[in-house]
Design a protein around this motif. Structure first.
Motif, PDB file in Angstrom:
ATOM      1  N   GLN A  51       0.687  -1.287  -0.100  1.00 37.50           N
ATOM      2  CA  GLN A  51       0.002  -0.019   0.047  1.00 37.50           C
ATOM      3  C   GLN A  51       0.817   1.023   0.176  1.00 37.50           C
ATOM      4  N   THR A  52       2.041   1.253   0.600  1.00 36.01           N
ATOM      5  CA  THR A  52       2.837   2.285   0.670  1.00 36.01           C
ATOM      6  C   THR A  52       4.303   2.070   0.193  1.00 36.01           C
ATOM      7  N   LEU A  53       4.875   2.909  -0.510  1.00 31.31           N
ATOM      8  CA  LEU A  53       6.163   2.504  -0.956  1.00 31.31           C
ATOM      9  C   LEU A  53       7.258   3.672  -0.677  1.00 31.31           C
ATOM     10  N   GLU A  54       8.529   3.606  -0.026  1.00 30.45           N
ATOM     11  CA  GLU A  54       9.397   4.879   0.077  1.00 30.45           C
ATOM     12  C   GLU A  54      10.415   4.562  -1.014  1.00 30.45           C
ATOM     13  N   LEU A  55      10.725   5.539  -1.766  1.00 36.90           N
ATOM     14  CA  LEU A  55      11.855   5.175  -2.863  1.00 36.90           C
ATOM     15  C   LEU A  55      12.722   6.372  -2.911  1.00 36.90           C
ATOM     16  N   PRO A  56      14.080   6.299  -3.468  1.00 40.91           N
ATOM     17  CA  PRO A  56      14.665   7.349  -3.871  1.00 40.91           C
ATOM     18  C   PRO A  56      14.030   8.182  -4.862  1.00 40.91           C
ATOM     19  N   ALA A  57      14.261   9.396  -5.161  1.00 41.26           N
ATOM     20  CA  ALA A  57      13.576  10.274  -6.096  1.00 41.26           C
ATOM     21  C   ALA A  57      14.183   9.245  -7.210  1.00 41.26           C
ATOM     22  N   SER A  58      13.142   9.532  -8.599  1.00 46.85           N
ATOM     23  CA  SER A  58      13.431   8.734  -9.667  1.00 46.85           C
ATOM     24  C   SER A  58      14.456   9.726 -10.583  1.00 46.85           C
ATOM     25  N   ALA A  59      14.756   9.054 -11.614  1.00 47.92           N
ATOM     26  CA  ALA A  59      15.534   9.971 -12.776  1.00 47.92           C
ATOM     27  C   ALA A  59      14.760   9.344 -13.990  1.00 47.92           C
ATOM     28  N   ASP A  60      14.420  10.462 -14.763  1.00 49.74           N
ATOM     29  CA  ASP A  60      13.849   9.985 -15.915  1.00 49.74           C
ATOM     30  C   ASP A  60      14.789  10.485 -17.184  1.00 49.74           C
ATOM     31  N   MET A  61      15.244   9.570 -17.904  1.00 50.46           N
ATOM     32  CA  MET A  61      16.320   9.655 -18.891  1.00 50.46           C
ATOM     33  C   MET A  61      15.777   9.993 -20.323  1.00 50.46           C
ATOM     34  N   GLY A  77      15.037  -6.679 -15.475  1.00 44.44           N
ATOM     35  CA  GLY A  77      15.842  -6.696 -16.636  1.00 44.44           C
ATOM     36  C   GLY A  77      17.369  -6.384 -16.322  1.00 44.44           C
ATOM     37  N   GLY A  78      17.738  -5.788 -15.245  1.00 46.84           N
ATOM     38  CA  GLY A  78      18.850  -5.533 -14.587  1.00 46.84           C
ATOM     39  C   GLY A  78      19.253  -4.148 -15.301  1.00 46.84           C
ATOM     40  N   GLU A  79      20.532  -3.832 -15.185  1.00 50.70           N
ATOM     41  CA  GLU A  79      21.212  -2.444 -15.245  1.00 50.70           C
ATOM     42  C   GLU A  79      21.194  -1.913 -16.756  1.00 50.70           C
ATOM     43  N   LYS A  80      20.880  -2.856 -17.796  1.00 56.48           N
ATOM     44  CA  LYS A  80      20.795  -2.183 -19.126  1.00 56.48           C
ATOM     45  C   LYS A  80      19.392  -1.651 -19.353  1.00 56.48           C
ATOM     46  N   PHE A  81      18.552  -1.720 -18.457  1.00 62.88           N
ATOM     47  CA  PHE A  81      17.048  -1.042 -18.738  1.00 62.88           C
ATOM     48  C   PHE A  81      16.767  -0.324 -17.676  1.00 62.88           C
ATOM     49  N   PHE A  82      16.628   0.893 -18.084  1.00 64.80           N
ATOM     50  CA  PHE A  82      15.844   2.157 -17.087  1.00 64.80           C
ATOM     51  C   PHE A  82      15.059   2.848 -17.717  1.00 64.80           C
ATOM     52  N   PHE A  83      14.627   3.823 -16.942  1.00 67.06           N
ATOM     53  CA  PHE A  83      13.389   4.630 -17.182  1.00 67.06           C
ATOM     54  C   PHE A  83      13.805   6.030 -18.117  1.00 67.06           C
ATOM     55  N   GLY A  84      12.911   5.967 -19.282  1.00 65.57           N
ATOM     56  CA  GLY A  84      12.883   7.210 -19.631  1.00 65.57           C
ATOM     57  C   GLY A  84      11.428   7.507 -20.339  1.00 65.57           C
ATOM     58  N   SER A  85      10.620   8.444 -19.747  1.00 67.99           N
ATOM     59  CA  SER A  85       9.248   8.382 -19.933  1.00 67.99           C
ATOM     60  C   SER A  85       9.022   8.715 -21.398  1.00 67.99           C
ATOM     61  N   ASP A  86       9.937   9.417 -22.095  1.00 65.24           N
ATOM     62  CA  ASP A  86       9.355  10.254 -23.429  1.00 65.24           C
ATOM     63  C   ASP A  86       8.315  10.988 -23.468  1.00 65.24           C
ATOM     64  N   SER A  87       8.026  11.307 -22.197  1.00 68.73           N
ATOM     65  CA  SER A  87       6.725  12.302 -22.018  1.00 68.73           C
ATOM     66  C   SER A  87       6.891  13.255 -22.879  1.00 68.73           C
ATOM     67  N   ALA A  88       5.727  13.444 -23.668  1.00 69.97           N
ATOM     68  CA  ALA A  88       5.681  14.371 -24.873  1.00 69.97           C
ATOM     69  C   ALA A  88       4.446  15.271 -24.814  1.00 69.97           C
ATOM     70  N   TYR A 110      19.764   2.658 -12.067  1.00 72.57           N
ATOM     71  CA  TYR A 110      20.635   2.220 -13.262  1.00 72.57           C
ATOM     72  C   TYR A 110      20.648   3.204 -14.316  1.00 72.57           C
ATOM     73  N   GLY A 111      19.936   4.404 -14.474  1.00 70.35           N
ATOM     74  CA  GLY A 111      19.910   5.217 -15.487  1.00 70.35           C
ATOM     75  C   GLY A 111      20.998   6.229 -14.940  1.00 70.35           C
ATOM     76  N   ARG A 112      21.264   6.574 -13.637  1.00 73.04           N
ATOM     77  CA  ARG A 112      21.989   7.538 -12.709  1.00 73.04           C
ATOM     78  C   ARG A 112      23.445   6.892 -13.188  1.00 73.04           C
ATOM     79  N   LYS A 113      23.483   5.508 -12.852  1.00 76.59           N
ATOM     80  CA  LYS A 113      24.974   4.869 -13.149  1.00 76.59           C
ATOM     81  C   LYS A 113      25.434   5.084 -14.424  1.00 76.59           C
ATOM     82  N   PHE A 114      24.413   4.708 -15.433  1.00 74.48           N
ATOM     83  CA  PHE A 114      24.964   4.913 -16.790  1.00 74.48           C
ATOM     84  C   PHE A 114      25.205   6.094 -17.222  1.00 74.48           C
ATOM     85  N   TYR A 115      24.659   7.299 -16.663  1.00 73.72           N
ATOM     86  CA  TYR A 115      25.043   8.742 -17.088  1.00 73.72           C
ATOM     87  C   TYR A 115      26.022   9.197 -15.907  1.00 73.72           C
ATOM     88  N   GLY A 116      26.359   8.479 -15.259  1.00 70.71           N
ATOM     89  CA  GLY A 116      27.487   8.809 -14.208  1.00 70.71           C
ATOM     90  C   GLY A 116      27.212   9.956 -13.488  1.00 70.71           C
TER      91      GLY A 116
END
Lengths: 358, 358
Positions: free
Chosen positions: A7-17, A239-250, A307-313
């Motif tokens: 019902q509740t989840l605490e997460l680090p802030a997201s990165a949208d690549m 899917g592990g580190e190769k797959f991360f979030f990029g919303s392509d919010s348009a 994973y996204g932050r790691k890929f982008y450093g």
């Protein structure tokens, strides 16, 4: 994860690549929605009119975004174009620009200045490789006069190009953006660790059945078959580190989305970015599209930011968000300056509430 | 046929073997458009609300249509439904009703009362066979909970059902309606002479690329791939007696077509039925999708009327139409009683003019 009890989840802030923030009234309306979606780091696409092809333009745009929202980290990109030379790449790297974005000519919003032949950019890719910059690929082949490529096959037919670029520049970090097919997921897995992929929120929901006739579900690449959606869900969740979030919010004005004949391509998900991904995972487990064991807090945190932050450093700054299931609704419409209206994806539907932890 | 020189064509009046005329204000607006499209004989679909499942309802509906337009021959059909029994078939045949239409449950407009299992209707099909009635099949399998059928595969997955019905009732005349795939064309060719097919006007124009996101191009079955469109063009122009015109013209109020979320399925082509088919052939020759030698006056006359009338066993009345290339435009909008607006397919585009020969 026991979803029935979640019902509740605490997460680090997201990165949208992968975000589109546009300019003018749209920018003013959209930028404040980034944090509403639980995101504090975004990779900003350069397809303004005119496209961002100089470091000065990128930095000026970044400053305007930062002024609107000081609490978001804006990662910038250049638009791959004949104006972008190896010298531009050196200058960009020195200025902290992480990324070059490649649009095949004509496939999506503001892509008319895009790439026809990748090989002419090999000197640019070599410079990017040596400066450790990232190449973002909109992975579709443009339509041809003989109609041999359709919206359904355009991504899969691009995959040989991805392989060719990876073989020619094995150390060049490449992102295959907004994957929509199981074939794309497999192609990215088959490449070396320099190749990753982004997955949007809306493609975790849609298949072609929901796109036919529905402008509000129309985006490029278009959503494909149920088996493709299942592959995206699995890659996003586990899917592990190769797959991360990029919303392509348009964000597109309602009038452009609902224009007869040729609706603008894109789904606007920015203000619900994190919430939509969580809801997609929960819904997919409920429908048997994901196994419960595929969805873990570690996997969610990795996909949504780690994973996204790691890929982008880039480093996370420690900010946390708290989400409550079913405690909110997606807005029916966002209204901005003048008569600007932007309709969000899943407008009016139940969603998670989101708060930033003090 | 030398298309470059083709500016005028005189043809027998067309027969349109699949039309939706609806009821109320829509009927009043649409029925007068039949002759505007060069058509004087139509096969009327029974998916009213409630569906037409009795002979009395069919005849009452026919009389209302005839009153609106005395110069069109209205062929009537019953909606395949548990209320339709072998006794109903005998009564229908005696009343001159030619046809029973089968809707798989839930696939298109007003199909919620449709068929789930064909075998329960075998006694009805046997009665139809003995009374020489025709079975019209909307050839799509409905979606399933496991999402294994999509709008792209629904027709091809129906083809084994067509074969099963044809094998069980080899003398039963069957029409596979509004074919959209090369596979459907091949399946119809592979059946005996009792099995024919209709092809719409809009499917001669569209592929999936034009349907994604565009409510005005959304119909069921949805348009498929370029190779499928090419197969439809060839079958329509030069496929012989098994393939004839059925527009599936589907009038929907503009508000229903442009409704967010779930637009109504169907393209409205009635007022331009003949013109659209001619224009499609001319355009396809121009683009190399049809060879010039595939398009003959004999083939056009057969597709637009001769083959359909022959299959239904009705005589042409000798009326002629005269068409002039590029001499007219499709209306931007049809306006009826109250605030009814219906937007035609290819609204505002150049088309052939059409006159009835005195």
């Amino acid at each position: 994860m026991v979803f029935e009890k979640l019902q509740t989840l605490e997460l680090p802030a997201s990165a949208d690549m992968h975000v589109h923030l546009r300019d003018g009234a749209t920018k003013n309306l959209v930028v404040p929605s980034i944090r509403a979606g639980g995101v504090n780091c975004v990779m900003v696409m350069p397809n303004l009119v005119p496209p961002i092809t100089t470091v000065a333009h990128a930095l000026q745009y970044q400053a305007s975004l930062q002024a609107l929202e000081p609490k978001v980290q804006f990662l910038m990109s250049l638009y791959l174009h004949p104006d972008v030379t190896p010298a531009t790449i050196a200058e960009a790297a020195a200025a902290g620009i992480k990324n070059v974005k490649s649009y095949p000519a004509g496939v999506t919003t503001n892509s008319s200045a895009g790439v026809v032949d990748y090989s002419v950019f090999y000197p640019v890719f070599a410079a990017m490789e040596s400066h450790n910059m990232i190449l973002n690929l909109h992975g579709e082949l443009p339509s041809t006069a003989d109609s041999s490529i359709t919206v359904l096959s355009a991504e899969e037919k691009f995959l040989p190009t991805l392989r060719t670029l990876h073989e020619a520049f094995p150390r060049l970090r490449i992102i295959l953006e907004h994957c929509t097919t199981a074939a794309a997921i497999e192609a990215v897995k088959a490449c070396g660790p320099t190749v990753a992929a982004t997955i949007t929120a809306h493609h975790l929901y849609l298949t072609i059945d929901e796109v036919v006739g529905n402008a509000h579900h129309f985006c490029k690449p278009v959503a494909k078959l149920p088996a493709d959606r299942k592959a995206l869900l699995s890659a996003a969740a586990a899917g592990g580190e190769k797959f991360f979030f990029g919303s392509d919010s348009a964000p597109h004005a309602l009038s452009a989305k609902e224009m007869r004949g040729k609706p603008a391509a894109g789904c606007f998900t920015q203000g619900e970015a994190t919430q939509l991904v969580l809801e997609a995972f929960v819904g997919a487990v409920g429908k048997g599209l994901l196994k419960e064991e595929e969805v873990t807090v570690e996997g969610i945190e990795g996909f949504l930011g780690g994973y996204g932050r790691k890929f982008y450093g880039v480093e996370a700054n420690g900010e946390k968000i708290v989400l409550k299931r079913g405690a909110s609704k997606v807005a029916d419409m966002l209204r901005g300056e003048g008569d600007l209206e932007i309709m969000p994806f899943r407008a009016g539907e139940e969603t998670w509430s989101l708060e930033w932890k003090a």
